[in-house]
Design a protein around this motif. Structure first.
Motif, mmCIF file in Angstrom:
data_model
loop_
_atom_site.group_PDB
_atom_site.id
_atom_site.type_symbol
_atom_site.label_atom_id
_atom_site.label_comp_id
_atom_site.label_asym_id
_atom_site.label_seq_id
_atom_site.Cartn_x
_atom_site.Cartn_y
_atom_site.Cartn_z
ATOM 1 N N UNK A 15 -5.024 -10.097 -6.576
ATOM 2 C CA UNK A 15 -5.306 -9.339 -7.797
ATOM 3 C C UNK A 15 -4.081 -9.270 -8.692
ATOM 4 N N UNK A 16 -2.920 -9.054 -8.089
ATOM 5 C CA UNK A 16 -1.678 -9.015 -8.868
ATOM 6 C C UNK A 16 -1.422 -10.372 -9.522
ATOM 7 N N UNK A 17 -1.751 -11.443 -8.817
ATOM 8 C CA UNK A 17 -1.569 -12.788 -9.373
ATOM 9 C C UNK A 17 -2.490 -13.014 -10.571
ATOM 10 N N UNK A 18 -3.719 -12.526 -10.484
ATOM 11 C CA UNK A 18 -4.657 -12.647 -11.610
ATOM 12 C C UNK A 18 -4.103 -11.921 -12.830
ATOM 13 N N UNK A 19 -3.582 -10.721 -12.625
ATOM 14 C CA UNK A 19 -3.033 -9.934 -13.730
ATOM 15 C C UNK A 19 -1.813 -10.623 -14.331
ATOM 16 N N UNK A 20 -0.920 -11.140 -13.492
ATOM 17 C CA UNK A 20 0.263 -11.846 -14.010
ATOM 18 C C UNK A 20 -0.150 -13.081 -14.813
ATOM 19 N N UNK A 21 -1.142 -13.806 -14.332
ATOM 20 C CA UNK A 21 -1.606 -15.005 -15.030
ATOM 21 C C UNK A 21 -2.210 -14.639 -16.399
ATOM 22 N N UNK A 79 -18.089 -0.223 -12.016
ATOM 23 C CA UNK A 79 -17.079 -1.248 -12.282
ATOM 24 C C UNK A 79 -16.483 -1.707 -10.949
ATOM 25 N N UNK A 80 -16.049 -2.945 -10.887
ATOM 26 C CA UNK A 80 -15.382 -3.462 -9.685
ATOM 27 C C UNK A 80 -13.875 -3.241 -9.855
ATOM 28 N N UNK A 81 -13.291 -2.373 -9.013
ATOM 29 C CA UNK A 81 -11.883 -1.999 -9.109
ATOM 30 C C UNK A 81 -11.056 -2.804 -8.119
ATOM 31 N N UNK A 82 -9.940 -3.369 -8.591
ATOM 32 C CA UNK A 82 -9.013 -4.118 -7.744
ATOM 33 C C UNK A 82 -7.632 -3.480 -7.892
ATOM 34 N N UNK A 83 -7.111 -2.941 -6.803
ATOM 35 C CA UNK A 83 -5.783 -2.321 -6.780
ATOM 36 C C UNK A 83 -4.758 -3.435 -6.583
ATOM 37 N N UNK A 84 -3.955 -3.700 -7.616
ATOM 38 C CA UNK A 84 -3.021 -4.827 -7.532
ATOM 39 C C UNK A 84 -1.879 -4.563 -6.556
ATOM 40 N N UNK A 85 -1.671 -3.315 -6.165
ATOM 41 C CA UNK A 85 -0.640 -3.041 -5.164
ATOM 42 C C UNK A 85 -1.154 -3.263 -3.752
ATOM 43 N N UNK A 86 -2.445 -3.335 -3.581
ATOM 44 C CA UNK A 86 -3.022 -3.617 -2.262
ATOM 45 C C UNK A 86 -3.430 -5.072 -2.117
ATOM 46 N N UNK A 87 -3.662 -5.744 -3.226
ATOM 47 C CA UNK A 87 -4.192 -7.101 -3.191
ATOM 48 C C UNK A 87 -3.291 -8.060 -3.969
ATOM 49 N N UNK A 88 -2.502 -8.872 -3.268
ATOM 50 C CA UNK A 88 -1.625 -9.828 -3.945
ATOM 51 C C UNK A 88 -2.389 -10.804 -4.845
ATOM 52 N N UNK A 93 0.820 -1.195 0.000
ATOM 53 C CA UNK A 93 0.000 0.000 0.000
ATOM 54 C C UNK A 93 0.864 1.258 0.000
ATOM 55 N N UNK A 94 2.034 1.174 0.610
ATOM 56 C CA UNK A 94 2.902 2.347 0.706
ATOM 57 C C UNK A 94 3.381 2.789 -0.666
ATOM 58 N N UNK A 95 3.701 1.835 -1.551
ATOM 59 C CA UNK A 95 4.241 2.235 -2.844
ATOM 60 C C UNK A 95 3.213 2.966 -3.716
ATOM 61 N N UNK A 96 1.949 2.803 -3.439
ATOM 62 C CA UNK A 96 0.916 3.530 -4.182
ATOM 63 C C UNK A 96 0.993 5.030 -3.904
ATOM 64 N N UNK A 97 1.603 5.400 -2.781
ATOM 65 C CA UNK A 97 1.685 6.806 -2.399
ATOM 66 C C UNK A 97 3.047 7.422 -2.686
ATOM 67 N N UNK A 98 4.011 6.652 -3.177
ATOM 68 C CA UNK A 98 5.353 7.190 -3.426
ATOM 69 C C UNK A 98 5.328 8.290 -4.469
#
Length: 145
Positions: free
Chosen positions: A105-111, A94-103, A1-6
């Protein structure tokens, strides 16, 4: 979550520094204008510019019920920002998933993207679409009810 604010915090810090230097040189109007521009940029690149995200599992569950698209995104992504603003008021549907907050979600995107975290990735009826046209996404909302 921190990197979303960098990025937003860096923009605020840089804008503040440059505005302070201009203010010391007594260019107060320019300092105020520049600081305002940096504050706006920071807001646009922050998670605050998007509707409140949900987890990947919850988004998939909701999408299964209402048929609406799931958008996987991250703060600082200009293409995600483009999609968000082109959707306008429909973005809240729309249903929004922040991949930096949800591992998950990031896995779904990588797949869906051969190991890359390419966003926005929009999933409609189980099919992933990478950086689709906002008009197409809006059309998917119209057909989902």
């Amino acid at each position: 979550m921190v990197r979303a604010w960098i990025l937003p915090l860096s923009l605020l810090a840089l804008g503040s520094l440059v505005a302070a230097l201009l203010a010391v040189q007594e260019a107060h109007v320019a300092a105020a204008a520049l600081l305002s521009a940096f504050v706006l940029l920071a807001g646009l690149h922050s998670p605050l510019a998007f509707p409140r995200p949900v987890g990947a599992a919850e988004a998939e569950r909701r999408s299964a019920v209402d048929g609406r698209p799931v958008v996987y995104w991250r703060a600082g992504c200009k293409y995600c920002l483009r999609l968000r603003f082109r959707l306008g008021r429909d973005a809240r549907r729309v249903h929004w998933v922040d991949i930096w907050r949800d591992p998950a979600g990031a896995a779904v995107v990588r797949m869906a993207n051969g190991g890359d975290e390419t966003v926005p990735t929009v999933v409609v009826a189980g099919r992933a679409h990478v950086n689709p046209d906002p008009a197409w996404v809006r059309g998917q909302l119209g057909s989902s009810g």
